[in-house]
Enzyme design. Structure first.
Site, PDB file in Angstrom:
ATOM      1  N   THR A 217       5.587   3.758  -3.544  1.00  0.00           N
ATOM      2  CA  THR A 217       4.424   4.353  -4.146  1.00  0.00           C
ATOM      3  C   THR A 217       4.535   3.880  -5.755  1.00  0.00           C
ATOM      4  O   THR A 217       3.537   3.347  -6.122  1.00  0.00           O
ATOM      5  CB  THR A 217       4.310   5.879  -4.033  1.00  0.00           C
ATOM      6  OG1 THR A 217       4.771   6.349  -2.818  1.00  0.00           O
ATOM      7  CG2 THR A 217       3.413   6.525  -4.730  1.00  0.00           C
ATOM      8  N   VAL A 218       5.778   3.949  -6.220  1.00  0.00           N
ATOM      9  CA  VAL A 218       5.515   3.556  -7.619  1.00  0.00           C
ATOM     10  C   VAL A 218       5.451   1.952  -8.013  1.00  0.00           C
ATOM     11  O   VAL A 218       4.816   1.354  -8.559  1.00  0.00           O
ATOM     12  CB  VAL A 218       6.890   4.478  -8.693  1.00  0.00           C
ATOM     13  CG1 VAL A 218       6.739   3.696  -9.962  1.00  0.00           C
ATOM     14  CG2 VAL A 218       6.809   5.669  -8.176  1.00  0.00           C
TER      15      VAL A 218
ATOM     16  N   VAL B 288      12.240  10.627 -15.552  1.00  0.00           N
ATOM     17  CA  VAL B 288      11.911  12.230 -15.783  1.00  0.00           C
ATOM     18  C   VAL B 288      10.541  12.510 -15.883  1.00  0.00           C
ATOM     19  O   VAL B 288       9.900  11.941 -16.942  1.00  0.00           O
ATOM     20  CB  VAL B 288      12.641  12.741 -16.906  1.00  0.00           C
ATOM     21  CG1 VAL B 288      12.559  14.335 -17.215  1.00  0.00           C
ATOM     22  CG2 VAL B 288      14.358  12.391 -16.705  1.00  0.00           C
TER      23      VAL B 288
ATOM     24  N   GLY C 143       1.002  15.390   0.631  1.00  0.00           N
ATOM     25  CA  GLY C 143       1.982  14.396   0.328  1.00  0.00           C
ATOM     26  C   GLY C 143       2.644  14.562  -0.790  1.00  0.00           C
ATOM     27  O   GLY C 143       3.136  13.551  -1.593  1.00  0.00           O
TER      28      GLY C 143
ATOM     29  N   GLU D 123       8.605  15.829   0.470  1.00  0.00           N
ATOM     30  CA  GLU D 123       8.859  14.865   1.387  1.00  0.00           C
ATOM     31  C   GLU D 123       9.202  15.583   2.617  1.00  0.00           C
ATOM     32  O   GLU D 123       8.946  16.751   2.532  1.00  0.00           O
ATOM     33  CB  GLU D 123      10.234  14.348   0.976  1.00  0.00           C
ATOM     34  CG  GLU D 123      10.665  13.664  -0.439  1.00  0.00           C
ATOM     35  CD  GLU D 123       9.793  12.418  -0.532  1.00  0.00           C
ATOM     36  OE1 GLU D 123       9.675  11.762   0.560  1.00  0.00           O
ATOM     37  OE2 GLU D 123       9.341  12.031  -1.404  1.00  0.00           O
TER      38      GLU D 123
ATOM     39  N   LYS E 105      17.083  15.342 -13.211  1.00  0.00           N
ATOM     40  CA  LYS E 105      16.329  15.400 -14.479  1.00  0.00           C
ATOM     41  C   LYS E 105      16.986  15.980 -15.812  1.00  0.00           C
ATOM     42  O   LYS E 105      16.654  15.684 -16.801  1.00  0.00           O
ATOM     43  CB  LYS E 105      14.713  15.898 -14.232  1.00  0.00           C
ATOM     44  CG  LYS E 105      14.127  14.858 -13.125  1.00  0.00           C
ATOM     45  CD  LYS E 105      12.801  15.467 -12.842  1.00  0.00           C
ATOM     46  CE  LYS E 105      12.159  14.649 -11.892  1.00  0.00           C
ATOM     47  NZ  LYS E 105      11.185  15.221 -10.938  1.00  0.00           N
TER      48      LYS E 105
HETATM   49  N1  HSE Z   1       9.771  14.935  -6.246  1.00  0.00           N
HETATM   50  C1  HSE Z   1       9.380  15.050  -7.660  1.00  0.00           C
HETATM   51  C2  HSE Z   1       8.654  16.053  -8.090  1.00  0.00           C
HETATM   52  C3  HSE Z   1       8.716  13.676  -7.927  1.00  0.00           C
HETATM   53  O1  HSE Z   1       8.433  16.743  -7.158  1.00  0.00           O
HETATM   54  O2  HSE Z   1       8.532  16.467  -9.267  1.00  0.00           O
HETATM   55  C4  HSE Z   1       9.562  12.558  -8.552  1.00  0.00           C
HETATM   56  O3  HSE Z   1      10.366  12.770  -9.544  1.00  0.00           O
END
Ligand code: HSE
Length: 430
Positions: free
Chosen positions: A13-14, A132, A187, A190, A205
Site C-alpha cells: 500500500t505505502v 508514527v 480495509g 488487518e 509508536k
Molecule cells: N494499523 C495502523 C493503524 C496503521 O490502524 O493506525 C499503520 O500504522
C-alpha cells in the site's frame, strides 16, 4: 543538476503510493528538493505488484540484493515492514553507504538504537517519519520544532483502527465485534487485527515517540500495554453520562527521574481536544516547558498519507545531499535525567470501576470498605438498575489512587460471593 537515486523495497500500500508519486511528480519533487530525485530500482517479492503499478520494466529488480548492492543508489526505501528481513536489508544498505527511509515502526521501536548507532558510525541517515501517525509530522516536530523544550507529557491516539472502532461503538451503540467487522470491511484493520486492537501497534509508536520526546530508548516489552478487546459498550455509555469519552491512549509522562509509558483504554474528559479525534484519524497531544500544550492531528494511515511522509524524508535527505554531498545521521538527545521506566504498580491515577454485584443490602458497604482499607477514595457512585436479588452494575469514579493498591483491592472484591464478574477498571486521564 546533481542527482539522487532512490531504490525501493516493498511495493504494498505505502510502497505503491511512494513509487507512483515519485515517478508521476518527479519534476516538482526535484524542484522542491533542489536536486533531481529519481527512482532507479524497485523490488517486491510479489512480481505482480510492480506490473500493477505500471512501473517501467527496466526499473524492476529481480531480488532485494540487487537494490542493496546497487552502487548508484543513494537512498534505500524499506517498506516491507516487520523485523526480518527488513533489519538485514537496512543494515546491508547502510554498510553499502546508503541513506535509509523506512515506515517500519516495529523495527525502529525494537532495534532503532542499534540501527542509529550503525548509521552514525557510517555517516548515513535514517528517515522514519512515516513510522508514527502516517501524515502527521510528529517525528519532525519533536526532533526539530520542539527540540528546545523539555517535554513533560505526551499522549496520542496513534492507532487509527482502534480509534475507528471506539468512535463507531460510541456513535452507533454497536458492539466491539460489529465495529471491528466494519473496520475490516473498510480495509482499515488487518484480517488478523491483533496488533491494532491489542495495543501492540500503539506500543511500537509510543517507543519511537518516547525516544524523541524524552531522549530515552525504550523496548516494546518495557511499555505497559492493554488493548481495547475487552471494552464493553456499556462502559462507553456510563462514561459518557459522567462527561467522558473512552479512547485508546499511548501515554508518555515524565515523573521526576522516571518515565511512565503505557497504552490502555482511557477515560478522557469529553471536552478535551483529543476526544474530537474520531474515526481512523490520529493525534498527539504534547506538553512542553516552552510550548505549553500543543496537538498535532491528521491521517494516521493509508496509501497517500504515509507515502507523503516517506517522500518528505526522501526529499530532506536529497536536499542535504544536494547541499553538502551527504546527510547527517539522526542524533538522539541525552536522556535528560530519566533514569528508569516507572512500574505500572506505581502509577497514580483516577479510575472508573464497574462492579457486577447482587442487588442486596450491604454490597456497596462491603465494596467501599475494601477500597477504603486500600486508601482508595470514591468520588462518585451510581447503581444503574434495581433488580433485587439479581446482578446489577455499580459504576464508580475514584479519586487518585495507586495502581498497586487498586490491584490489591480488586483482587479481594472480585472474590466476594456477591460479586458476579471480574470488575472492569479503566484509568482516567485529565
Ligand atoms: N494499523 C495502523 C493503524 C496503521 O490502524 O493506525 C499503520 O500504522
Amino acid at each position: 543538476m546533481k542527482k539522487v537515486n532512490v531504490g525501493i523495497i516493498g511495493l504494498g500500500t505505502v510502497g505503491g503510493g511512494v513509487v507512483r508519486t515519485l515517478i508521476d511528480k518527479q519534476a516538482i519533487i526535484s524542484d522542491k528538493a533542489g536536486i533531481a530525485v529519481s527512482v532507479v530500482k524497485v523490488f517486491d517479492s510479489d512480481t505482480r505488484k510492480a506490473r500493477d503499478l505500471h512501473i517501467p520494466q527496466g526499473l524492476i529488480a529481480s531480488d532485494a540484493r540487487e537494490v542493496i548492492d546497487d552502487v548508484n543508489i543513494d537512498i534505500l526505501v524499506e517498506l516491507i515492514g516487520g523485523i526480518q528481513p527488513a533489519n538485514d536489508i537496512i543494515i546491508g544498505a547502510l554498510c553499502n553507504g546508503k541513506h535509509i527511509v523506512t515506515a517500519n515502526k516495529a523495527l525502529i521501536a525494537s532495534y532503532g538504537k542499534e540501527l542509529f548507532e550503525i548509521a552514525e558510525q557510517l555517516g548515513c541517515s535514517i528517515g522514519f517519519e512515516a513510522s508514527v501517525c502516517g501524515a502527521v509530522p510528529v517525528i519532525k516536530i519533536l526532533n526539530e520544532s520542539f527540540s528546545a523544550n523539555s517535554i513533560q507529557l505526551l499522549y496520542g491516539i496513534v492507532n487509527g483502527t482502534s480509534n475507528f472502532i471506539l468512535s463507531r461503538m460510541a456513535l452507533h451503540h454497536c458492539s466491539m465485534k460489529d465495529a471491528l467487522k466494519e473496520a475490516q470491511a473498510r480495509g482499515l484493520a488487518e484480517a488478523n487485527p491483533k496488533l491494532d486492537i491489542d495495543g501492540g501497534d500503539a506500543c511500537h509508536k509510543l517507543c519511537i515517540l518516547a525516544m524523541l520526546a524524552f531522549g530515552k530508548f525504550v523496548k516494546p516489552g518495557e511499555v505497559y500495554v492493554e488493548g481495547i478487546r475487552q471494552l464493553d459498550l456499556q462502559d462507553m455509555i456510563y462514561a459518557k453520562d459522567w462527561g467522558y469519552d473512552i479512547k485508546l491512549l499511548a501515554v508518555g509522562k515524565r515523573i521526576s527521574n522516571s518515565l511512565e509509558l503505557r497504552v490502555h483504554p482511557t477515560l478522557v474528559p469529553a471536552d478535551h481536544l483529543i476526544t474530537s479525534v474520531k474515526g481512523e484519524d490520529n493525534a498527539v497531544f504534547i506538553k512542553g516547558d516552552m510550548i505549553g500544550e500543543s496537538m498535532l492531528y491528521g491521517k494516521g494511515a493509508g496509501r497517500t498519507p504515509a507515502a507523503s511522509s516517506v517522500i518528505s524524508d526522501i526529499m530532506d535527505i536529497s536536499r542535504n545531499i544536494g547541499l553538502s554531498g551527504t546527510s547527517s545521521p539522526f542524533r538522539i538527545r541525552k536522556t535528560e535525567g530519566i533514569l528508569k521506566i516507572a512500574d505500572i504498580g506505581d502509577l497514580v491515577s483516577r479510575y472508573y470501576l464497574r462492579f457486577l454485584t447482587i442487588d442486596e443490602p450491604g454490597v456497596l458497604a462491603a465494596v467501599s470498605s475494601i477500597l477504603a482499607r486500600n486508601k482508595i477514595s470514591i468520588a462518585t457512585v451510581s447503581q444503574i438498575a434495581r433488580k433485587q436479588g439479581q446482578a446489577v452494575p455499580i459504576v464508580m469514579l475514584t479519586h487518585e489512587a495507586k495502581e498497586s493498591a487498586m490491584n490489591k483491592a480488586l483482587k479481594v472484591i472480585d472474590r466476594l460471593p456477591m460479586v458476579k464478574a471480574k470488575t472492569v477498571r479503566i484509568r482516567i486521564e485529565k
